[in-house]
Design a protein around this motif. Sequence first.
Motif, PDB file in Angstrom:
ATOM      1  N   ARG A 269       0.850  -1.193   0.000  1.00 12.66           N
ATOM      2  CA  ARG A 269       0.000   0.000   0.000  1.00 12.66           C
ATOM      3  C   ARG A 269       0.884   1.241   0.000  1.00 12.66           C
ATOM      4  O   ARG A 269       1.902   1.281   0.675  1.00 12.66           O
ATOM      5  CB  ARG A 269      -0.905   0.054   1.234  1.00 12.66           C
ATOM      6  CG  ARG A 269      -2.263  -0.639   1.076  1.00 12.66           C
ATOM      7  CD  ARG A 269      -2.175  -2.075   1.417  1.00 12.66           C
ATOM      8  NE  ARG A 269      -3.490  -2.725   1.479  1.00 12.66           N
ATOM      9  CZ  ARG A 269      -3.613  -4.036   1.642  1.00 12.66           C
ATOM     10  NH1 ARG A 269      -2.553  -4.807   1.774  1.00 12.66           N
ATOM     11  NH2 ARG A 269      -4.830  -4.580   1.695  1.00 12.66           N
ATOM     12  N   GLU A 284      -5.425   8.261   2.534  1.00 14.99           N
ATOM     13  CA  GLU A 284      -5.912   7.572   1.348  1.00 14.99           C
ATOM     14  C   GLU A 284      -4.790   6.673   0.828  1.00 14.99           C
ATOM     15  O   GLU A 284      -3.689   7.146   0.537  1.00 14.99           O
ATOM     16  CB  GLU A 284      -6.312   8.572   0.270  1.00 14.99           C
ATOM     17  CG  GLU A 284      -7.487   9.462   0.640  1.00 14.99           C
ATOM     18  CD  GLU A 284      -8.805   8.693   0.716  1.00 14.99           C
ATOM     19  OE1 GLU A 284      -8.962   7.718  -0.049  1.00 14.99           O
ATOM     20  OE2 GLU A 284      -9.652   9.057   1.552  1.00 14.99           O
ATOM     21  N   VAL A 286      -3.448   3.483  -1.857  1.00 12.64           N
ATOM     22  CA  VAL A 286      -3.673   2.740  -3.093  1.00 12.64           C
ATOM     23  C   VAL A 286      -2.965   1.401  -2.945  1.00 12.64           C
ATOM     24  O   VAL A 286      -1.872   1.310  -2.360  1.00 12.64           O
ATOM     25  CB  VAL A 286      -3.144   3.513  -4.322  1.00 12.64           C
ATOM     26  CG1 VAL A 286      -1.626   3.693  -4.269  1.00 12.64           C
ATOM     27  CG2 VAL A 286      -3.531   2.799  -5.609  1.00 12.64           C
ATOM     28  N   SER A 302       1.173   0.991  -8.763  1.00 13.73           N
ATOM     29  CA  SER A 302      -0.160   1.180  -8.188  1.00 13.73           C
ATOM     30  C   SER A 302      -1.242   0.561  -9.070  1.00 13.73           C
ATOM     31  O   SER A 302      -1.110   0.490 -10.293  1.00 13.73           O
ATOM     32  CB  SER A 302      -0.438   2.663  -7.974  1.00 13.73           C
ATOM     33  OG  SER A 302      -0.377   3.365  -9.192  1.00 13.73           O
ATOM     34  N   HIS A 306      -8.357   1.483  -4.173  1.00 14.14           N
ATOM     35  CA  HIS A 306      -8.089   2.485  -3.142  1.00 14.14           C
ATOM     36  C   HIS A 306      -8.842   2.145  -1.861  1.00 14.14           C
ATOM     37  O   HIS A 306      -9.839   1.434  -1.882  1.00 14.14           O
ATOM     38  CB  HIS A 306      -8.516   3.879  -3.616  1.00 14.14           C
ATOM     39  CG  HIS A 306      -7.631   4.464  -4.671  1.00 14.14           C
ATOM     40  ND1 HIS A 306      -6.824   5.554  -4.459  1.00 14.14           N
ATOM     41  CD2 HIS A 306      -7.411   4.091  -5.968  1.00 14.14           C
ATOM     42  CE1 HIS A 306      -6.158   5.832  -5.562  1.00 14.14           C
ATOM     43  NE2 HIS A 306      -6.495   4.970  -6.499  1.00 14.14           N
TER      44      HIS A 306
END
Length: 458
Positions: A269, A284, A286, A302, A306
């Motif tokens: 992440r 936040e 991803v 990525s 999300h």
Amino acid sequence: MGANENDRPLRVAVVGSGPAGFYAAGALLGADVPVEVDMIERLPTPWGLVRLGVAPDHPKLKTVSRAFEKIADRPGFRFLGNVEVGRDLGHLELCELYDAVVYAVGAQTDRGLGIPGEDLPGSWAATEFVAWYNGHPDYQDLRFDLSVECAVVIGNGNVALDVARMLALTPEELAPTDTTDAAIEALNAAAITEIVVVGRRGPAQASFTTPELSELGELSGADVIVDAADLEGAEPTDTNSERNLEVLREYASRRPEGKPKRLVLRFLRSPVELTGDGRVEAVELVRNRLEPDGQGGLHAVSTDEHETLPAGIVFRSVGYRGVALPDVPFDERSGTIRNEGGRVLDQEGARVQGVYAAGWIKRGPSGVIGTNKKDATETVALLLEDLREGQLPRKHKTAEDVDALLDAHGVRRVVYSGWSAIDQRERSAGERLGRPRVKLCTWDELLEAAEAVATGSA
């Protein structure tokens, strides 16, 4: 060089008193030619990250300072604390005063995340938090709001684990450490119940060492949580990652015991934004996948997946970075002094006569404390080679010349006996409480303790 030149000690300034600085001083003072070393340090205290970076609940790592004390006892060594290069002495002045200068100033700042919301209140560099709880005098006015439920630590190195562990320690675990009194009080009063450590790559690529990872499982007040799904398909890249994966699989198999805190390790992440109304309220993230980087390794790419992770405080721990010194050639890209093996190079790539680098400011922030010994020894070997080949013009300056210039600049320097007075006062205060030391952590306290030696009131 004439006979008289050979008889006169080589005078070297070592700028910085962390491991690289001390190992450089040790190599110089052990050379087969007479050498005098002035160790120049911005703070009133030596040892760099051994004093101000190693986690307070790792006292064994700090015992390396005994080796530094032996180096400081050698003939020809002087400590000049509270002397800042660029403020009290310039680089060009050092080059006039000394036959050679070795910069071993470490990497004093952090790397940013480069994402929106990074400047919101509640977003901190891990370096700031570490310096605060370790008693660095520049960081004692910081106020960390620990009245939140969830803390997020971004990074997968040992510093990230140090921060997470410090947030998870119980009052009983903190009590015997040399954490500052103010930090102990704040950490004990913290409302944090969840600590999430987030890494952008997989568990096999995490850079923490196995002893640090294993230590998390011994925390008396925190369950360690690892999602077994995060470990699927992970292949070790070396012995360290193989051992890490063994530990992580054991954590994943544990059933939580219902301890007061949860310490969650999450992988693959990356933070893309910190959000909140006037302060950090969420991160936040991803999700990443690993792809070959074309050089035999894997890098994180990525995906479209999300998630929002609630967080009241965020610590970024994605690397240290060196800071440029006035008039010293610097590579902004790498955050290091421009050098080749330790010999400093100018912007055109030519050697700067008599100027060298060692430690993190030479190679970047990598390795453990002991890595700096080999690094500094290599730099000193080049310096001595240059001496033998007549590449170090002698400056005919003395310690008295240095003192005279510092006096002219009005510098309140702390010599080694002053540091010893600080050290003794801290140890004595700690002994009464069953702690290694109770740190003096403001400039005024440190300078007052050091100067009490000179006035006879220590």
